[in-house]
Every structure is written in C-alpha cells, then in structure tokens.
Design an enzyme around this catalytic site. Structure first.
Site, short mmCIF file in Angstrom:
data_model
loop_
_atom_site.label_atom_id
_atom_site.label_comp_id
_atom_site.label_asym_id
_atom_site.label_seq_id
_atom_site.Cartn_x
_atom_site.Cartn_y
_atom_site.Cartn_z
N HIS A 71 0.84 -1.19 0.00
CA HIS A 71 0.00 0.00 0.00
C HIS A 71 0.88 1.25 0.00
O HIS A 71 2.05 1.21 0.40
CB HIS A 71 -0.92 -0.01 1.21
CG HIS A 71 -2.00 -1.04 1.12
ND1 HIS A 71 -2.99 -1.17 2.06
CD2 HIS A 71 -2.25 -2.00 0.18
CE1 HIS A 71 -3.80 -2.15 1.72
NE2 HIS A 71 -3.36 -2.68 0.58
N GLU A 73 0.96 3.97 1.83
CA GLU A 73 1.50 4.41 3.11
C GLU A 73 2.62 3.49 3.60
O GLU A 73 3.60 3.95 4.19
CB GLU A 73 0.41 4.59 4.16
CG GLU A 73 -0.43 3.36 4.43
CD GLU A 73 -1.66 3.22 3.56
OE1 GLU A 73 -1.52 3.21 2.32
OE2 GLU A 73 -2.76 3.08 4.11
N CYS A 99 -5.89 0.84 5.73
CA CYS A 99 -6.41 -0.44 6.22
C CYS A 99 -5.82 -0.67 7.62
O CYS A 99 -4.95 0.07 8.07
CB CYS A 99 -6.02 -1.57 5.26
SG CYS A 99 -4.26 -1.97 5.26
N CYS A 102 -1.91 -1.20 7.64
CA CYS A 102 -1.16 0.06 7.48
C CYS A 102 -1.33 0.95 8.71
O CYS A 102 -0.40 1.68 9.07
CB CYS A 102 -1.58 0.77 6.21
SG CYS A 102 -0.99 -0.09 4.72
#
Length: 141
Positions: A71, A73, A99, A102
């Site tokens: 992802h 991040e 999510c 993360c």
C-alpha cells in the site's frame, strides 16, 4: 463559500500532491498516493505497487490485487526508514484511508496525524488510529 483556514488549505494542497503522486502506480484497480510531511517538508512519498525488483503488475489474470502489493503508506513509511529522517510526529497525507495493517505501521512509525480524501471500504484502520490517539481527518477534494 466558506473561508478555509490556512491549515485546511495546506491539507488540501498536500492531498492534491498525493493524488498526483498516485498516478505513478501501475495498479489498475485503484491508484493510491501518500506523502509524509514533517516540519513543513515532505520527508517521504509512496504509491501502491509491487516490491522493488518485482514486475510492475499489481493484479492477477482475474483482476484481483496480488497479495504482495504494498500500500502507498507502507511504501512511504519503509522508504523513510531507509533514510536518516524520522517520521515521529509527522503527518501522513494519503488519498485513501488506511487499512488496519497500514494503521499498525502508522502507529509504530510515530505519525501523529493522517489526512485522507477517500474512505476505504472498511473502517478498522481509522478505528485503530483513533484508539492509539492518532488524529485522522477526512477532507473531500
């Protein structure tokens, strides 16, 4: 039209920059961009995609996202970890809310605030950030 505060204008600018950064993603289903800002400086950036050295194909033949895609991040946090910068006390600007996986990284990285412009399908990540005292602000672009 309501007058935006200086911080709101700054937040919107960084979110637009994260949105532009998302265009670097090779993912077809969803492109996400992230910026980590500390002391008015961008100290890291990221977008969703495959790990370094992998093919730049995020989805399988059925259109599902491959399990090893990172992802945005996570890419930004791991990127700053390779530098002499610290994300402790920083702000993360991201085009989609994090999510839960993360969110754990965000908490451990010491990021104090998350600003996002699109809500992820589940809110577990935002709930975990709230529980940890990390401010999460939704701003519509």
């Amino acid at each position: 039209m309501k007058e935006n505060s200086k911080q709101e204008k700054i937040d919107q600018r960084y979110l637009r920059m994260a949105s532009i950064w998302a265009e670097n993603s090779y993912c077809k289903r969803r492109k996400v961009g992230a910026l980590i800002v500390k002391d008015k400086m961008i100290i890291s950036d990221g977008y969703n995609g495959t790990p370094t050295g992998f093919e730049n194909i995020c989805e399988d033949e059925d259109g599902n996202t491959k399990a090893y895609v990172l992802h945005a991040e996570a890419n930004a946090i791991t990127k700053v970890a390779k530098t002499n910068q610290s994300s402790d006390g920083a702000v993360l600007y991201i085009t989609a809310s994090p999510c839960i996986e993360c969110a754990k990284l965000i908490i451990q990285a010491g990021i104090q605030r998350v600003v996002y412009s699109d809500k992820y399908r589940c809110e577990e990540g935002i709930q975990l950030l709230d529980r940890a005292g990390v401010v999460a602000d939704y701003i519509e672009l």
